[in-house]
Write an enzyme that holds these catalytic residues in place. Sequence first.
Site, PDB file in Angstrom:
ATOM      1  CB  CYS A 176      79.101  29.918 121.077  1.00  7.89           C
ATOM      2  SG  CYS A 176      77.656  29.294 121.910  1.00  7.89           S
ATOM      3  CB  CYS A 215      74.036  32.024 121.185  1.00 10.53           C
ATOM      4  SG  CYS A 215      74.740  30.423 120.882  1.00 10.53           S
TER       5      CYS A 215
END
Length: 136
Positions: free
Chosen positions: A48, A46
Amino acid sequence: MYPDYLVAPMRKELTDVGFEDLTSPEEVETALSHDGSVLVVINSVCGCAASNARPAAKVAVQNEKRPDKIITVFAGVATEAVEKARSYMQPYPPSSPAMALFKDGKLVHMIERHNIEGKPAQMIADNLVAAFDEYC
């Protein structure tokens, strides 16, 4: 599961700074039964993880006080290893990415995805460094 060619560069970001990439539940169990301090980073594909978690982990482990062992497991790749690592992180719910610090086999500090997502990497690194200074 994600193909290895896709996650290889993401894995390398951590292994290049000394993280041991674990792929089996047995490896995780051995690492977490280790006396001393162990940092576990649950890596992820992902955004993040890319912009916050991995950069924070890389900065934090440069601290003078750091865990005796630094390990990583990759969500969506090493499924059984991730499940084993998460079993040690209870009562926290499964989260990717996530970071957990253990001292003598006990969870002493946890950073969940909601503590990572949208936060500057330096803020996360500072959080880890404070935990290292206290427990390592």
